[in-house]
Motif scaffolding. Structure first.
Motif, mmCIF file in Angstrom:
data_model
loop_
_atom_site.group_PDB
_atom_site.id
_atom_site.type_symbol
_atom_site.label_atom_id
_atom_site.label_comp_id
_atom_site.label_asym_id
_atom_site.label_seq_id
_atom_site.Cartn_x
_atom_site.Cartn_y
_atom_site.Cartn_z
ATOM 1 N N ALA A 155 48.396 55.057 45.442
ATOM 2 C CA ALA A 155 48.751 53.714 45.931
ATOM 3 C C ALA A 155 47.687 52.709 45.516
ATOM 4 C CB ALA A 155 48.900 53.739 47.453
ATOM 5 N N SER A 156 46.432 53.125 45.625
ATOM 6 C CA SER A 156 45.332 52.229 45.265
ATOM 7 C C SER A 156 45.351 51.918 43.771
ATOM 8 C CB SER A 156 44.015 52.902 45.661
ATOM 9 O OG SER A 156 42.952 52.195 45.148
ATOM 10 N N LEU A 157 45.587 52.944 42.939
ATOM 11 C CA LEU A 157 45.596 52.724 41.483
ATOM 12 C C LEU A 157 46.752 51.803 41.079
ATOM 13 C CD1 LEU A 157 44.176 53.342 38.853
ATOM 14 C CD2 LEU A 157 45.484 55.451 38.645
ATOM 15 N N ALA A 158 47.893 51.945 41.754
ATOM 16 C CA ALA A 158 49.041 51.067 41.458
ATOM 17 C C ALA A 158 48.671 49.608 41.743
ATOM 18 C CB ALA A 158 50.246 51.481 42.283
ATOM 19 N N MET A 159 47.996 49.383 42.874
ATOM 20 C CA MET A 159 47.599 48.015 43.228
ATOM 21 C C MET A 159 46.527 47.484 42.285
ATOM 22 S SD MET A 159 49.476 46.912 45.542
ATOM 23 C CE MET A 159 48.705 45.370 45.937
ATOM 24 N N VAL A 160 45.594 48.362 41.925
ATOM 25 C CA VAL A 160 44.521 47.913 41.023
ATOM 26 C C VAL A 160 45.089 47.603 39.637
ATOM 27 C CG1 VAL A 160 42.367 48.623 39.891
ATOM 28 C CG2 VAL A 160 42.662 49.021 42.313
ATOM 29 N N ILE A 161 46.064 48.395 39.176
ATOM 30 C CA ILE A 161 46.707 48.099 37.884
ATOM 31 C C ILE A 161 47.381 46.724 37.956
ATOM 32 C CG2 ILE A 161 48.658 48.754 36.386
ATOM 33 C CD1 ILE A 161 47.835 51.688 36.817
ATOM 34 N N LEU A 162 48.014 46.447 39.087
ATOM 35 C CA LEU A 162 48.644 45.130 39.262
ATOM 36 C C LEU A 162 47.599 44.015 39.171
ATOM 37 C CD1 LEU A 162 50.854 43.064 40.297
ATOM 38 C CD2 LEU A 162 50.167 43.724 42.603
ATOM 39 N N ILE A 163 46.489 44.182 39.874
ATOM 40 C CA ILE A 163 45.525 43.090 40.005
ATOM 41 C C ILE A 163 44.657 42.930 38.751
ATOM 42 C CG2 ILE A 163 43.520 44.181 41.123
ATOM 43 C CD1 ILE A 163 45.270 41.145 42.535
ATOM 44 N N VAL A 164 44.452 44.033 37.974
ATOM 45 C CA VAL A 164 43.645 43.880 36.747
ATOM 46 C C VAL A 164 44.486 43.392 35.566
ATOM 47 C CG1 VAL A 164 41.868 45.575 37.348
ATOM 48 C CG2 VAL A 164 43.855 46.318 36.025
ATOM 49 N N THR A 165 45.792 43.297 35.760
ATOM 50 C CA THR A 165 46.649 42.812 34.667
ATOM 51 C C THR A 165 47.320 41.476 35.016
ATOM 52 O OG1 THR A 165 48.517 44.105 35.482
ATOM 53 C CG2 THR A 165 47.163 45.132 33.782
ATOM 54 N N THR A 166 47.004 40.946 36.210
ATOM 55 C CA THR A 166 47.656 39.710 36.643
ATOM 56 C C THR A 166 46.637 38.734 37.225
ATOM 57 O OG1 THR A 166 49.400 41.207 37.401
ATOM 58 C CG2 THR A 166 49.694 38.885 37.898
ATOM 59 N N PRO A 167 46.506 37.540 36.664
ATOM 60 C CA PRO A 167 45.589 36.561 37.267
ATOM 61 C C PRO A 167 46.024 36.224 38.701
ATOM 62 C CG PRO A 167 46.268 35.864 35.090
ATOM 63 C CD PRO A 167 47.126 37.031 35.442
ATOM 64 N N TYR A 168 45.036 36.041 39.568
ATOM 65 C CA TYR A 168 45.360 35.886 40.987
ATOM 66 C C TYR A 168 46.294 34.721 41.314
ATOM 67 C CZ TYR A 168 41.824 32.204 41.500
ATOM 68 O OH TYR A 168 41.122 31.042 41.399
ATOM 69 N N PRO A 169 46.207 33.573 40.610
ATOM 70 C CA PRO A 169 47.165 32.514 40.986
ATOM 71 C C PRO A 169 48.617 32.951 40.772
ATOM 72 C CG PRO A 169 45.425 31.628 39.599
ATOM 73 C CD PRO A 169 45.315 33.110 39.536
ATOM 74 N N ASP A 170 48.834 33.807 39.739
ATOM 75 C CA ASP A 170 50.193 34.295 39.478
ATOM 76 C C ASP A 170 50.674 35.208 40.608
ATOM 77 O OD1 ASP A 170 49.877 32.914 37.168
ATOM 78 O OD2 ASP A 170 49.959 34.634 35.818
ATOM 79 N N VAL A 171 49.769 36.067 41.084
ATOM 80 C CA VAL A 171 50.148 36.981 42.182
ATOM 81 C C VAL A 171 50.489 36.172 43.432
ATOM 82 C CG1 VAL A 171 49.380 38.887 43.653
ATOM 83 C CG2 VAL A 171 48.652 38.816 41.283
ATOM 84 N N PHE A 172 49.600 35.217 43.762
ATOM 85 C CA PHE A 172 49.797 34.439 44.986
ATOM 86 C C PHE A 172 51.040 33.562 44.903
ATOM 87 C CE2 PHE A 172 44.912 34.560 45.566
ATOM 88 C CZ PHE A 172 45.005 35.863 45.991
#
Lengths: 274, 233
Positions: free
Chosen positions: A102-119
């Motif tokens: 679960a942690s690796l899935a989230m980290v893959i998301l966050i290391v490939t997506t700039p935070y303004p896009d996620v938010f």
């Protein structure tokens, strides 16, 4: 948590996941987490973890660093596994693998997506104050991390943190945190002033680098659907659990091939660089 | 260890869902409550305090698996409603970095939010009882009690869901026998061991965090007393 490194990877990566929209990657991460939630099979969870490691390699980012960031919850999962010990290494392994996957899935998301896009992607489901708080927290984080770094250096240089004087160290360090708090509050007031000058009206919009859905989005979602589909099938039909080993073998083979592709710079590595 | 570093998929879905529902209701209440106190102006303040909490959480004391939370400091400076909102933001952000499960963000917000809210009210109580001197003992005691109570809440959450923890062992062991299942589902074994582990490891962290909280509040009170006692502003 190396927030600066995470931010750098998200903004400077060039993999297929970096080219996908934030929403597609959130769906991918959500599907992986859903499969982790519903699955209790050790082999399947190991296969999911190997698949995520393969994807981490495909991101063309420092894999070891990503795996290390994502391994943080394993410390607490080990404590939990030890506390829930029932004589079976497999059940302890399941708890640790759930945390790691679960942690690796989230980290893959966050290391490939700039935070303004996620938010900005999760903005529709959150109250405005939360979205704005997320933006400003993330922005303040870098400022505070730099201030903390300077503070620790300053304390060390002036003898505020010395070996053997633990009580004095705690007192100085705590005062330092107090200083960070006061400076942070000043900073927040300055933030407010700057935001007002720039026409702040209670809303901060996200980046939105990728407006169109493309092949990269399709790939991210398909991988998520495949992982979730496998977990769901095995959950619904226990007889299919005999294929756990096959899935593990396939994911391991994919991991070895991907790793070989990256670590052989004189052969396939050239193609990778192109 | 006052908040749950329990991985996704270990707790039952119903308790995780309940955590999200209760958190959503409490957030709605907090947002409604602070809307009258210049919400726009307070958002940057929430951002800074949340960032400070995250910075605190990056300072890991590895041997006892403890990190400082600074939630009581957040509660004292922000007040209960804003502190709860800040805690939710922190939980959501750190779950994105893999620090704590995503599905347990709701439960974590309740537990750490309770820590911040209790910290605020206990601080106010001790301040009345002990008087305004250095604020060290008032804030330290408030932090220690809040941490103890929030850890108890965390254990309470795990206590009401032991069958799931047992069922993991049951399912993966592959025996499927009633005898083995019965042994695993004797929930006292797992829960009591977990509670013992937590209560052995945590007090050292509580003391450390209480001392740090006391010293931080003492420093801030000396430099900017209006932040600790808004009535002096």
């Amino acid at each position: 948590m190396d927030v600066s490194a995470i931010d750098y990877y998200a903004n400077h990566g060039r993999s297929f996941l970096h080219g996908a929209r934030a929403l597609s990657k959130i769906i991918f991460a959500g599907l992986v987490i859903a499969s982790v939630v519903i699955s209790n099979s050790f082999y399947l969870l190991l296969a999911v973890y190997f698949s995520l490691l393969t994807i981490a390699i495909w991101t063309r980012l420092p894999v070891l660093k990503i795996v290390t960031i994502a391994a943080y919850p394993a410390i607490f999962a080990l404590i939990f596994a030890a506390a829930s010990w029932n004589g079976s290494w497999v059940s302890a392994g399941v708890i640790v693998l759930k945390a790691l996957s679960a942690s690796l899935a989230m980290v893959i998301l966050i290391v490939t997506t700039p935070y303004p896009d996620v938010f900005s992607s999760i903005e529709p489901v959150l109250p405005r104050i939360i979205t704005e708080g997320l933006f400003l927290t993330y922005r303040s984080l870098f400022v505070l991390l730099e201030l903390t770094d300077n503070l620790v250096k300053g304390l060390r240089v002036r003898g505020g943190l010395t070996h053997g004087r633990y009580i004095k160290n705690v007192v100085n360090f705590s005062s330092g945190i107090g200083l960070l708090l006061v400076r942070g509050l000043d900073l927040s007031e300055r933030f407010y002033g700057v935001l007002n000058v720039r026409g702040y009206s209670g809303r901060i919009s996200g980046g939105g680098r990728h407006e169109k859905t493309g092949v990269n989005d399709f790939a991210a979602i398909v991988i998520g659907v495949l992982i979730f589909g496998a977990a769901l099938l095995i959950k619904k039909n226990g007889e299919l659990s005999v294929y756990d080993g096959c899935m593990l073998a396939i994911s391991l083979a994919a991991l070895i091939l991907s790793a070989a592709y990256v670590v052989l710079p004189n052969t396939w590595g050239r193609a990778w660089k192109r | 260890m006052s908040h749950m570093h329990i991985p996704d998929g270990v707790l039952p879905v119903w308790i995780v869902t309940a955590g999200w529902v209760v958190t959503a209701l409490l957030l709605a209440f907090c947002i409604k409550r602070v809307s009258s106190i210049e919400l726009k102006r307070k958002v940057p303040l929430i951002g800074i305090i949340s960032a400070l909490m995250i910075v605190g959480m990056t300072l890991e004391i590895v041997p006892i698996a403890y990190h400082i939370n600074l939630t009581v400091v957040a509660g004292i400076v922000l007040g209960p409603a804003l502190a709860f909102i800040s805690v939710f933001i922190v939980d959501l952000l750190i779950s994105m970095f893999g620090h704590g499960g995503v599905t347990v963000v709701g439960l974590n917000t309740i537990i750490i939010g309770a820590e911040a809210v209790l910290g605020y009210y206990l601080f106010q109580l001790f301040k009345e009882v002990m008087g305004n001197k250095s604020m060290f003992w008032e804030s330290s005691l408030a932090a220690f009690l809040s941490l103890f109570l929030s850890t108890s809440i965390m254990l309470g959450v795990i206590y009401i869901s032991p069958e799931k923890i047992g069922s993991i062992g049951h399912l993966v062991s592959g025996t499927g026998s009633d005898t083995n299942g019965q042994r695993l589902l004797e929930d006292g074994i797992n829960f009591s061991r977990f509670a013992k582990t937590v209560f052995i490891l945590s007090p050292l962290g509580w003391i450390l965090e209480s001392v740090i909280t006391g010293l931080v509040v003492k420093y801030v009170y000396r430099v900017r007393p209006d932040l600790i006692l808004p009535e002096r502003a």
